[in-house]
Design a protein around this motif. Structure first.
Motif, short mmCIF file in Angstrom:
data_model
loop_
_atom_site.label_atom_id
_atom_site.label_comp_id
_atom_site.label_asym_id
_atom_site.label_seq_id
_atom_site.Cartn_x
_atom_site.Cartn_y
_atom_site.Cartn_z
N LEU A 358 -11.07 -10.52 14.92
CA LEU A 358 -11.24 -9.37 14.03
C LEU A 358 -10.90 -9.71 12.58
CD1 LEU A 358 -9.85 -6.44 16.20
CD2 LEU A 358 -12.19 -7.29 16.01
N LEU A 359 -10.26 -10.85 12.36
CA LEU A 359 -9.85 -11.29 11.03
C LEU A 359 -8.98 -10.22 10.34
CD1 LEU A 359 -10.45 -14.06 9.82
CD2 LEU A 359 -12.11 -12.97 8.30
N ILE A 360 -8.06 -9.66 11.12
CA ILE A 360 -7.10 -8.68 10.62
C ILE A 360 -5.76 -9.38 10.40
CG2 ILE A 360 -5.78 -6.60 11.22
CD1 ILE A 360 -8.28 -5.55 12.61
N ASP A 361 -5.13 -9.08 9.31
CA ASP A 361 -3.87 -9.72 8.90
C ASP A 361 -2.84 -9.68 10.03
OD1 ASP A 361 -1.46 -10.44 7.59
OD2 ASP A 361 -2.14 -9.54 5.72
N TRP A 362 -2.22 -10.83 10.29
CA TRP A 362 -1.22 -10.92 11.35
C TRP A 362 -0.08 -9.94 11.16
CZ3 TRP A 362 3.79 -12.02 10.02
CH2 TRP A 362 4.02 -12.66 8.79
N ARG A 363 0.19 -9.54 9.91
CA ARG A 363 1.29 -8.61 9.66
C ARG A 363 1.04 -7.25 10.27
NH1 ARG A 363 1.75 -12.17 4.50
NH2 ARG A 363 -0.49 -12.15 4.89
N ALA A 364 -0.24 -6.86 10.41
CA ALA A 364 -0.55 -5.59 11.08
C ALA A 364 -0.19 -5.67 12.55
CB ALA A 364 -2.03 -5.25 10.90
N GLY A 365 -0.46 -6.80 13.18
CA GLY A 365 -0.09 -6.98 14.58
C GLY A 365 1.41 -7.05 14.76
N GLU A 366 2.07 -7.75 13.86
CA GLU A 366 3.54 -7.87 13.94
C GLU A 366 4.18 -6.50 13.82
OE1 GLU A 366 7.59 -8.08 12.76
OE2 GLU A 366 6.06 -7.63 11.27
N ALA A 367 3.68 -5.65 12.94
CA ALA A 367 4.23 -4.30 12.78
C ALA A 367 4.04 -3.47 14.04
CB ALA A 367 3.57 -3.61 11.58
N TRP A 368 2.87 -3.60 14.69
CA TRP A 368 2.63 -2.84 15.92
C TRP A 368 3.55 -3.31 17.04
CZ3 TRP A 368 0.86 1.63 17.18
CH2 TRP A 368 0.48 1.92 18.50
N ASN A 384 6.27 -16.02 16.19
CA ASN A 384 5.18 -16.13 17.16
C ASN A 384 3.85 -15.65 16.59
OD1 ASN A 384 6.78 -17.28 19.15
ND2 ASN A 384 7.42 -15.31 19.98
N TRP A 385 3.87 -14.61 15.77
CA TRP A 385 2.63 -14.17 15.14
C TRP A 385 2.12 -15.24 14.17
CZ3 TRP A 385 -1.08 -10.74 15.85
CH2 TRP A 385 -0.85 -9.69 16.76
N GLN A 386 3.03 -15.84 13.42
CA GLN A 386 2.59 -16.90 12.51
C GLN A 386 2.15 -18.15 13.28
OE1 GLN A 386 3.50 -17.58 8.68
NE2 GLN A 386 5.10 -16.05 8.38
N TRP A 387 2.73 -18.38 14.44
CA TRP A 387 2.31 -19.51 15.27
C TRP A 387 0.85 -19.33 15.68
CZ3 TRP A 387 0.36 -20.37 20.14
CH2 TRP A 387 0.42 -21.68 20.62
N VAL A 388 0.51 -18.14 16.15
CA VAL A 388 -0.87 -17.89 16.56
C VAL A 388 -1.81 -17.94 15.36
CG1 VAL A 388 -2.45 -16.16 17.51
CG2 VAL A 388 -0.24 -16.55 18.60
N ALA A 389 -1.37 -17.40 14.24
CA ALA A 389 -2.21 -17.34 13.04
C ALA A 389 -2.41 -18.71 12.40
CB ALA A 389 -1.61 -16.38 12.02
N GLY A 390 -1.64 -19.71 12.82
CA GLY A 390 -1.77 -21.03 12.24
C GLY A 390 -1.01 -21.19 10.95
N SER A 391 -0.31 -20.14 10.52
CA SER A 391 0.36 -20.17 9.22
C SER A 391 1.84 -20.52 9.31
CB SER A 391 0.21 -18.81 8.54
OG SER A 391 0.83 -17.78 9.31
N GLY A 392 2.36 -20.68 10.53
CA GLY A 392 3.79 -20.89 10.70
C GLY A 392 4.17 -22.35 10.81
N ALA A 393 5.46 -22.59 10.99
CA ALA A 393 5.97 -23.94 11.19
C ALA A 393 5.59 -24.40 12.60
CB ALA A 393 7.49 -23.97 11.03
N ASP A 394 5.13 -25.64 12.72
CA ASP A 394 4.77 -26.20 14.02
C ASP A 394 3.82 -25.26 14.77
OD1 ASP A 394 4.77 -28.16 15.95
OD2 ASP A 394 6.61 -27.49 16.93
#
Length: 482
Positions: A358-368, A384-394
């Motif tokens: 859906l290309l919706i910002d991971w922060r919307a999912g994290e808030a839900w 974990n949200w940033q892990w899935v989004a590819g934007s996190g560490a490792d």
């Protein structure tokens, strides 16, 4: 004439247990009367806990109060600014010492430090301990002295350096200051009423509930944990996450229990160590957020904040309500709404769908998730949200995009999970269950399935097209390290 010693305050927060509680143990060892207190502070200093977490907190506080009352004490409940309420207790009782277990989320850590410094300046001693993690953030560092950003070496260093604390049995009796003003959990109204959306929550908050969950897991799920944990219909996960978040059990006790089962021959050592590694991931998330507090609001890898996220309120709402047309996604989101929890494998699948299909910002999912999970832990949720989004560490790379159909076929091959949470598809044969729009019309009719707004929805997005769109968005970014 003897002078009664000044009492000490035990400030409970995310450590709602009596055993293996360093703050309580040190307070009891003073030999002075105790004031066990929980303060509900909804002020701006720390993120307000979500609705499902408030439901859990109500049950956990009731259990803790009952455990204290059996030992001759009671839990004092106060609501308001934490420092102001502590000062009121000090003024009312003459207490001159506060014992607490530290919180390590950035805002909470700073807030606690500010309170401790202010009280210390006024002559009140403050003692803080690590009662939540295998090792406090900062205790395990790289050879250059910095925090780890990659999990595997972090876990190796953690297990080599950290040692379990000695067991601290729950006190047999607690001498406490009596007749103190206390709030009422009924008045706090932490549980929903109209409507009671928590009617399907099948949990037992509290220290006893945590012990029961751990024993059940070690007795059954741990035996096949490494593989079974990926299959959401199997009882192979511990369901300890909310108990750990609220501190109803010390993580080292969970480690030791799993390893004891391995040493006794009850489970294979590899199964126990896989579970230990998952507890280590929890520590990894906590130390990342502690050292990189911007992770709550911005991408750990800054380039990902330039991702052209879509404003898609209809897609977000369909995802929240389990109406995307992809059965494994919808089953997970309905499980979350009904029970306040979702299986970990499915969390990854639904997160990938939101962020990449859906290309919706991971922060919307994290808030839900923050509002609907009973185990909503800030560090784990953000990491974990940033892990899935590819934007996190490792993190999992952005170009790894879960196909919701093949994920369902692989991890719910017999359809038990989907059929439980998406009952309108229950009669559909396995062959078509995870992609019902591909079933022949006669098969759909025989199963009583309608693919429309009045029945089960058709897919809200074509996965192949959505995958191409996501990869195009990635290519438009500056270099991200992938």
């Amino acid at each position: 004439m003897t002078t009664r010693p000044a009492p000490v305050i035990v400030w409970f927060r995310q450590d709602l247990r009596l055993a293996d509680n360093p703050a309580l143990d040190h307070a009891v060892r003073t030999g002075r009367p105790l004031i066990p207190v929980y303060i509900l502070d909804d002020g701006p200093a720390v993120r307000r806990i979500g609705a499902a977490s408030r439901w859990w907190l109500d049950g956990s506080l009731r259990a803790l109060d009952a455990d204290l009352r059996r030992r001759g004490a009671q839990l004092v409940l106060r609501r308001g600014d934490s420092e102001a309420e502590l000062r009121r207790l000090i003024a009312e009782t003459g207490a001159d010492t506060v014992f607490m277990n530290r919180r390590f989320e950035p805002d909470a850590f700073l807030h606690d430090a500010d309170i401790a410094h202010a009280l210390t300046a006024d002559g009140v001693e403050c003692h803080g301990y690590n009662g939540a993690l295998l090792a406090r953030p900062g205790a395990v560092r790289t050879g250059s002295g910095g925090p780890y950003r990659v999990f595997t070496p972090f876990l190796k260093a953690l297990l080599e350096a950290a040692a379990p604390p000695a067991p601290m049995p729950a006190p047999a009796a607690v001498e406490a200051v009596s007749r103190l003003a206390s709030g009422s959990l009924d008045d706090w109204a932490l549980r929903p009423t109209t409507p009671d959306w928590a009617g399907g929550f099948d949990w037992t908050p509290g220290e006893a509930g945590a012990a029961t969950a751990l024993a059940a897991f070690v007795g059954r799920g741990l035996k096949t944990y490494s593989k079974g944990r990926d299959h959401p219909a199997e009882p192979s996960v511990s369901r300890l996450s909310p108990h750990l978040h609220w501190g109803e059990i010390h993580p080292w006790r969970a480690v030791e229990t799993a390893r004891r089962a391995a040493s006794n021959g009850h489970v294979a050592p590899a199964e126990a160590e896989k579970f230990v590694a998952e507890l280590g991931w929890r520590d990894f998330s906590a130390q990342l957020l502690h050292h990189f507090p911007q992770m709550t609001d911005t991408a750990f890898r800054p380039g990902y904040d330039l991702m052209p996220w879509r404003d898609d309120p209809d897609g977000l709402e369909a995802w929240k309500r389990g109406r995307t047309g992809y059965p494994i996604i919808d089953a997970g989101m309905r499980q979350l709404w009904t029970t306040g929890w979702m299986h970990n494998r499915v969390r990854m699948i639904v997160a990938s769908f939101l962020v990449k299909d859906l290309l919706i910002d991971w922060r919307a999912g994290e808030a839900w998730f923050w509002d609907t999970l009973v185990d909503a832990d800030l560090a784990s949720n953000v990491q974990n949200w940033q892990w899935v989004a590819g934007s996190g560490a490792d993190a999992s790379p952005w170009f790894r995009i879960f196909n919701p159909v093949t994920q369902g076929q692989k991890f719910d091959a017999d359809g038990r999970y989907v059929r439980r949470w998406v009952p309108e598809l229950a009669r559909l044969p396995d062959r078509w269950l995870h992609a019902p729009w591909t079933a022949p019309a006669e098969v759909l009719r025989a199963a009583g399935v309608r693919l429309d707004r009045g029945g089960y929805p058709a897919p809200i997005v074509d996965h192949a097209a959505a995958r191409d769109r996501a990869l195009q968005a990635l290519r438009a970014l500056p270099a991200t390290g992938d």
